[in-house]
Motif scaffolding. Structure first.
Motif: not given
Length: 914
Positions: A98-105, A119-123, A109-114, A78-80
């Motif tokens: 990169e940070l969002a991808t790391s968070a998902v990895n 948002y990063a993908q849309q940007a 299963g976290s909704s927050t990370t995805r 969640d911090a990432a």
């Protein structure tokens, strides 16, 4: 977070979380006010507080809490995820991804990370990837209201407005007390023009979170859409106070100031928006419109060029932020910027590049229609592009000038009451309103004209009523003409996906001999009258954001009378024409397809009276067409156009019948961002025309790689055209280019004097060249030099030579212009054109025709001065055509389409807009 037991800070944190869940954001912060960071060893607390801080834009404080959480739990997903959001607010899109991808990895299963990943993908403009991410989130966690709200945003950004509204309703059903869900619901309602529902949702969101600027923007847009400009602007001002460093808010505030005719305030907001987000092309787009209205077209051009560079070398026609439909701004006359400068070729180049990527963009088609209006022999293309723009447009308050749909008014450019182009006095916001625009002209040769347009919009309806009048005695005997045109236009949008429109137009023409012949010959007795009534119905329906269906039906009744020799030789035609077309457009990022089918039927009964003896003839024709065009991006900088049409022409006589397949091939290549190379080869079959003054338009694409397909000509004429061109921007102020093309025509003549009609086909050739150099060396000065070359070789069979007026014609034209634009709203310009013409001309003899070779070379000087009224209320201009009163011999290529005036003429023109 598990804060149910333990220290006092846990009780305070639990109370804060409960207040947040019921929408009490201020209470949530108050509950955390007495907690000291040093006493906390739970990373979840810092992540929660950082998320709260981010909701109100306190990024620096949020970053400190994220650092504390990471120090306690270095691999906390969640911090990432939150660090990714911070990177987005700082404009670092790559780091955010990169940070969002790391968070998902770290926590797949976290909704927050995805959600952070979306948002990063849309940007990074991966809208489909972001939406796919959120679809998986709601599938795994269907009770997550924020996830549904986020999915609604993404559906809206892709144009799926009904799906967006459905997702937003799911979000509010799950948690109606979250400001975010109410805000997203408000925008979903706004795109469907459900303004009352939108206002309720935004009011609820503001009550839940008064520190959030986004629902303030939404409420402001909703109020403006309903016609309350001042109240809406005030809400956007509040949003700017809540988030003063937001580029988006500054852009919208600038638009509202512009519509309040506060141009200085508008410009300051656009400047600030540009400074806050130097990667966004839209503040420059808006500022260009504002600068043009302030008599600064050079500055406007610079902004347009830079916005194109920021937008991956593609033209900008609307905000990429997608918070509103941006309809009015999309309708702003970019073409007027280029026209004021005299840089029309730049508008065409941008239009051709854009339409190859966006054939369903109404603004692009309108830009081409406006640009074609000043090019000789492009009248058919202009009315075709206009029809496509009208059918594709959403609801619009842009005035529909009555003369726009007329293909050839027989008026020299600048000598009519208004330019046949979009009004430059449109607002930037689309809103309920009434508008009135009056254009007028008085001048030499007893010239008087006006057009008056009254238009309005109310929720899902828009209308336009127009009247046009023009009369002049002309420059010689029997060169007079009188024109009256009336039109009524109505458009309704039952939903965001469907638009229905109806138009009625009545046109009356009374004229003498308008042709300008090299020999100086004219008919002192010829009189022509046209009475034409036209009814048009149109439909646009979006099957999806990528798929659009257009349908057009036109009925026209015309009575055309030509007294060639009064009381001796007359032609009296009663014509009924029916035109029906259906078109399908599919548009994807890498390719698009435009396909259609059309039918037109002309029933023509002509009574010919010769020496008092009448004779009747039925000249019925039909034309059917099937076509498919595709533009394919074979590489990042190379687009290929390929397609074909099958045309089936049935003439008045069987000898004219012709069925033909027409291949189409073209390319647009950008070897560098500043260079465009175009090439094309294609064949066409000429459609039948009711009259040169009222050509019924078609939905078929008008050009291939920027080369015009359709010219005035005889029904059933076949033509091949080949062309190559290069355009280059040497800088933001210096442009140049060259275009070369040739047309090979197979022209049909029918001798109906024989009991068995006999067809003649003859080869004609046309060679066309154009070069230009545009330069704006100073903010107040624009200069251009152009070169035009036309060569026509026409072989007409005996007995038909008089129809053509020449067999060979070569024309060189070299106009040089300089224009001055003052900050005090004055402008002035002068154009000196050298013309050299030589040809073999046909002179009527007593019992036949003779060829006469002639040539002439001369200069024509035109000049103008103008003044823009304060607060965009209109403009006044004084124009002089052929200022030095040069006498010359010249042949117009298209009869009744004048390019020069063989007599001095002075005109006073004015425009008033309310």
């Amino acid at each position: 977070a598990s804060w149910s037991t333990g220290n006092k800070w846990k009780a305070d944190a639990r109370e804060s979380l409960q207040r947040y869940r019921i929408g009490d954001l201020a209470g949530a912060f108050d509950s955390l006010a007495n907690i000291q960071p040093d006493e906390i060893d739970d990373p979840g607390f810092f992540i929660y507080r950082a998320a709260l801080l981010l909701t109100v834009g306190r990024v620096d404080e949020a970053a400190e809490d994220i650092d504390r959480a990471s120090a306690l739990a270095p691999r906390n997903a969640d911090a990432a995820a939150l660090r990714s959001i911070v990177a987005l607010t700082q404009g670092d899109k790559q780091a955010a991804l990169e940070l969002a991808t790391s968070a998902v990895n770290l926590n797949p299963g976290s909704s927050t990370t995805r959600i952070a990943l979306s948002y990063a993908q849309q940007a990074g403009f991966d809208i489909q990837g972001a939406r796919a991410t959120m679809e998986q989130v709601v599938a795994d966690d269907p009770g997550n209201a924020l996830a549904w709200a986020r999915l609604s945003e993404l559906w809206q950004s892709e144009g799926y407005l009904d799906r967006s509204l459905s997702a937003a309703k799911n979000a509010t059903a799950l948690n109606p007390d979250l400001a975010r869900t109410q805000t997203v619901l408000g925008f979903a309602y706004l795109t469907e023009i459900k303004t009352e529902d939108a206002r309720s949702a935004f009011d609820r969101a503001i009550a839940l979170n008064q520190a959030d600027p986004l629902p303030r923007i939404g409420l402001g847009l909703t109020l403006i859409r309903g016609g309350m400009l001042t109240e809406g602007r005030q809400q956007i001002e509040i949003a700017a106070g809540l988030d003063p460093n937001n580029s988006l808010i500054r852009s919208y505030l600038g638009k509202s100031y512009f519509d309040e005719r506060r141009n200085d305030d508008a410009r300051s907001q656009f400047d600030l928006a540009d400074m806050l987000d130097p990667n966004d092309p839209t503040p420059l787009f808006y500022r260009a419109i504002q600068k043009q209205s302030d008599n600064d077209p050079v500055g406007a051009l610079s902004d347009i060029q830079e916005s194109i560079e920021r937008n991956a070398n593609r033209g900008v026609y609307r905000s990429t932020l997608l918070l509103d439909e941006d309809l009015a701004a999309r309708s702003a006359s970019l073409g007027q910027i280029f026209r004021d400068l005299g840089f029309q070729q730049l508008a065409l180049v941008e239009g051709w590049k854009s339409v190859s990527h966006e054939p369903d963009n109404h603004s692009v088609h309108r830009l081409l229609a406006d640009s074609y209006s000043v090019l000789p022999r492009h009248q058919v293309a202009r009315v075709n592009e206009l029809l496509q723009a009208q059918l594709l447009q959403p609801l619009n308050t842009t005035p529909i000038q009555p003369q726009l749909a007329q293909s050839n008014l027989g008026i020299l450019d600048g000598a009519g009451p208004s330019n046949p182009s979009f009004s430059e006095f449109n607002p930037m916001f689309f809103r309920n309103r009434l508008a009135l625009q009056l254009n007028g002209i008085v001048g030499s040769n007893s010239t008087v004209g006006n057009d008056l347009v009254f238009s309005g919009v109310q929720n899902k309806f828009s209308f336009s009523l127009g009247q046009y009048h023009y009369e002049t005695d002309g420059f010689r005997q029997n060169n007079d003409q009188t024109q009256n045109i009336y039109n009524a236009f109505l458009q309704v949008s039952p939903s965001s996906r469907t638009s229905i429109q109806a138009e009625f137009r009545k046109a009356d023409f009374d004229r003498g001999d308008l042709e300008l012949l090299f020999t100086g010959d004219f008919s002192p007795d010829l009189r022509q009258t046209d009475d034409i009534d036209t009814i048009r119905l149109g439909l646009r329906h979006a099957l999806s954001p990528q798929s659009t269906v257009l349908a057009s039906a036109i009925r026209q009744d015309a009575k055309l009378v030509s007294d060639v020799i009064p009381d001796f030789f007359t032609l009296d035609s009663d014509i009924e024409q029916i035109v029906g077309e259906v078109q399908y457009i599919f548009n994807s990022p890498r390719f698009n397809v435009t396909s259609g089918i059309g039918h037109r039927q002309i029933d023509d009964v002509t009574i010919t009276t010769f020496a008092g003896v009448p004779g009747s003839e039925n000249l019925d024709t039909s034309f059917d067409s099937i076509y498919v065009y595709s533009n394919i991006d074979v590489a990042r900088n190379l687009s290929v156009a390929v397609g074909g049409s099958a045309d089936f022409f049935s003439g008045a006589n069987e000898v004219e019948d012709r069925d033909q397949f027409n291949p189409k091939l073209g390319l647009i290549w950008n070897p560098t961002s500043a260079t465009t190379v175009r090439a094309a080869a294609f064949r066409t079959l000429q459609r039948p025309l009711v009259s040169l003054q009222d050509i019924d338009p078609s939905l078929e694409p008008t050009q291939v790689a920027g080369f015009n397909q359709f010219f005035n000509g005889g029904a059933g004429d076949e033509a091949w055209r080949y062309g190559i061109a290069m355009d280059r921007a040497f800088s933001h102020s210096l442009f140049g280019g060259i275009e070369l093309s040739a047309r090979d025509l197979d022209v049909v003549f029918v001798d109906v004097s024989d009991p068995s009609p006999v067809a003649f086909r003859r080869d004609w050739k046309e060679y066309l060249a154009r070069a230009y150099l545009y330069w704006a060396p100073y903010p107040w000065l624009a200069m251009n030099a152009e070169y035009f070359y036309d060569r026509f070789e026409r072989d007409a069979p005996d007995g038909f030579a008089d129809i053509e007026q020449f067999t060979k014609l070569r024309t060189h034209s070299f106009p040089v212009s300089i224009k001055y634009f003052s900050p005090s709203r004055f402008s002035a310009g002068v154009t000196a054109t050298y013309i050299s013409q030589k040809g073999d001309f046909i002179v009527g003899q007593e019992f036949g025709f003779d060829n006469v070779t002639g040539k002439d070379g001369f200069w024509v000087v035109d000049a103008s001065v103008g003044y823009r009224l304060p607060k965009r209320f209109g403009l006044i201009s004084l124009l002089a055509k052929n200022l030095l009163d040069e006498k010359f011999s010249f042949q117009d290529v298209v009869p009744g389409e004048p390019t020069v005036l063989p007599d001095r003429a002075v005109f006073l023109r004015f425009t008033l807009a309310f």
